[in-house]
Design an enzyme around this catalytic site. Structure first.
Site, short mmCIF file in Angstrom:
data_model
loop_
_atom_site.label_atom_id
_atom_site.label_comp_id
_atom_site.label_asym_id
_atom_site.label_seq_id
_atom_site.Cartn_x
_atom_site.Cartn_y
_atom_site.Cartn_z
N ASP A 58 27.47 30.14 28.75
CA ASP A 58 28.11 31.34 29.30
C ASP A 58 29.57 31.03 29.67
O ASP A 58 30.07 31.50 30.69
CB ASP A 58 27.35 31.85 30.51
CG ASP A 58 27.70 33.30 30.84
OD1 ASP A 58 28.16 34.03 29.93
OD2 ASP A 58 27.53 33.71 32.01
N GLY A 68 34.14 38.09 44.90
CA GLY A 68 33.72 38.31 43.52
C GLY A 68 32.31 38.84 43.45
O GLY A 68 31.52 38.67 44.37
N LYS A 80 27.67 31.82 46.77
CA LYS A 80 27.11 32.80 45.83
C LYS A 80 25.75 33.28 46.36
O LYS A 80 24.83 32.49 46.54
CB LYS A 80 26.93 32.18 44.44
CG LYS A 80 26.34 33.16 43.42
CD LYS A 80 25.84 32.47 42.14
CE LYS A 80 26.96 31.98 41.29
NZ LYS A 80 26.47 31.47 39.98
N GLY A 92 29.11 40.13 40.30
CA GLY A 92 28.71 40.27 38.90
C GLY A 92 27.22 40.50 38.81
O GLY A 92 26.57 40.86 39.80
N GLY A 93 26.67 40.28 37.60
CA GLY A 93 25.25 40.53 37.41
C GLY A 93 24.37 39.60 38.21
O GLY A 93 23.24 39.93 38.55
N PHE A 94 24.88 38.42 38.56
CA PHE A 94 24.12 37.43 39.32
C PHE A 94 24.05 37.77 40.80
O PHE A 94 23.19 37.28 41.52
CB PHE A 94 24.77 36.05 39.17
CG PHE A 94 26.22 36.05 39.58
CD1 PHE A 94 26.58 35.96 40.91
CD2 PHE A 94 27.21 36.14 38.62
CE1 PHE A 94 27.91 35.97 41.28
CE2 PHE A 94 28.55 36.15 38.99
CZ PHE A 94 28.90 36.07 40.32
N GLY A 95 25.01 38.55 41.31
CA GLY A 95 25.08 38.81 42.73
C GLY A 95 26.52 38.85 43.21
O GLY A 95 27.41 39.28 42.48
N ARG A 96 26.76 38.36 44.42
CA ARG A 96 28.09 38.41 45.01
C ARG A 96 28.53 37.03 45.48
O ARG A 96 27.70 36.19 45.83
CB ARG A 96 28.12 39.38 46.18
CG ARG A 96 27.75 40.80 45.77
CD ARG A 96 27.93 41.78 46.90
NE ARG A 96 27.72 43.15 46.45
CZ ARG A 96 28.25 44.21 47.04
NH1 ARG A 96 29.01 44.07 48.10
NH2 ARG A 96 28.03 45.41 46.56
N VAL A 97 29.84 36.82 45.51
CA VAL A 97 30.40 35.56 45.98
C VAL A 97 31.28 35.84 47.19
O VAL A 97 32.14 36.72 47.16
CB VAL A 97 31.23 34.85 44.88
CG1 VAL A 97 31.81 33.55 45.42
CG2 VAL A 97 30.37 34.57 43.66
#
Length: 358
Positions: A189, A70, A91, A72-77
């Site tokens: 969120d 996964g 994460k 997103g804006g936070f980074g990668r998982v």
């Protein structure tokens, strides 16, 4: 000690500088703590485990693309395997320094003190130099949105969707109850990608980087900026900056609509008037004939009753009401979803009984 993580954090820092203008520089515990906290002894899970960068690299085969599950804006998982053999989700934070550090600390601080079957468990974290990682329990069935939008092969029938709705409602009700840390927490969120599913399709809420501990004794908190995800924003929050527990209720209502229709909260591939799911269907939710047309066609017809669908749509319509004081509490949502599950199960049982009589 509620802030045992802080002590572990400080032991791992090697910087001698005390320049607090740099978010990556060492800060004493009293600075690290969040302003609104009311420390109380609570049952702790595994969140105090501290990992090194080498351990994170080893667990993910140097962050191999094959392990990427996964982003997103936070980074990668990444999917990872610890030395113990435990499979986890890691994460890797990739946000700008100040924002990333704030989100990282909020999530470590809050998740390490929460204990509920419908919240994802934090196993530990890594703060090695400028590298930041959060290590969670691994959720085999990914996130809810992927199942609703066909990214995952397996389709969810109505009873499974109701069970997910109930699990998510219980998780949010727990956050709002103030029993976990002494004061209510607003997730801020909540969305279908933050509803993760375990091997039994039980829902667990994730991503607490935007979470807010409400000021003690107050039901409203005025924020300087609006945080969250487009499509799930509470209209009152966006227009006034006033954050309340009902802001989560609105987002929960949006997810209910996704469960009902199988559509995204925001779909930019649609025409200008059909991109926002709430605006598209809110006025139709109490129209029996129109509700039938909104039901996700991927659901097996023999998995739901029209009565349960109507009850579900009515609850969703109240959750996404423009005025927050017209929305139910998450505690009320739990009770209503339980009643909807009972109604659907009972209705399907009567249908099966009738078929056996033929």
């Amino acid at each position: 000690m509620p802030f045992g993580l802080v002590s572990a954090w400080n032991k791992r820092r090697r910087s001698k500088s005390r320049d607090h203008s740099d978010p990556w520089i060492y800060k004493p515990a009293e600075v690290w703590q969040l302003e609104d906290q009311t420390p109380q002894p609570t049952k702790r899970r595994h969140g105090s485990n501290v990992f090194t960068l080498k351990e994170m690299e080893s667990a993910t085969y140097s962050f191999s693309d094959d392990n990427l599950i996964g982003k997103g804006g936070f980074g990668r998982v990444y999917k990872g395997t610890l030395k113990s053999g435990e499979v986890v989700a890691i994460k890797k934070m990739e946000m700008p320094a100040i924002e990333g550090e704030r989100e990282f600390r909020v999530e470590v601080d809050i998740l390490s003190r929460l204990d509920h079957p419908n919240l994802v468990s934090l196993i530990g974290y890594c703060a090695d130099g400028k590298h930041r990682f959060l290590v969670y329990e691994y959720m085999q069935n990914g996130n809810l949105q992927d199942h609703l939008n066909g990214i995952r092969e397996r389709k969810m029938d109505w009873p499974e969707r109701l069970r997910v709705a109930l699990g998510a409602a219980k998780g949010l009700a727990y956050l709002h109850s103030s029993s976990c840390v002494g004061i209510p927490i607003v997730h801020r969120d909540f969305k279908s990608t933050n509803v993760l599913l375990d091997s039994n399709f039980e829902a667990k809420i994730s991503d607490f980087g935007f979470a807010k501990l409400m000021p003690e004794g107050q039901e409203i908190h005025v924020t300087a900026g609006v945080l969250g995800t487009f499509g799930y924003f509470d209209p009152e929050y966006t227009s006034t900056g006033k954050l309340t527990l009902q802001s989560d209720v609105y987002a929960y209502g949006v997810v209910l609509l996704e469960l009902l229709t199988g559509r995204r909260a925001v779909d930019l591939n649609q025409g200008p008037n059909d991109q926002n799911l709430v605006l598209q269907v809110r006025h139709l939710l109490n129209d029996g004939k129109m509700i039938r047309k909104m039901i996700d066609a991927e659901m097996a017809r023999n998995s739901y009753t029209i009565e349960s669908i109507s009850m579900f749509a009515n609850l969703a319509s109240r959750c996404v009401h423009p005025e927050s004081n017209e929305r139910p509490s998450m505690k009320d949502c739990v009770k209503e979803i339980q009643m909807i599950i009972y109604t659907n199960t009972k209705g399907l049982g009567m249908v099966m009984h009738s078929l056996r009589m033929l």
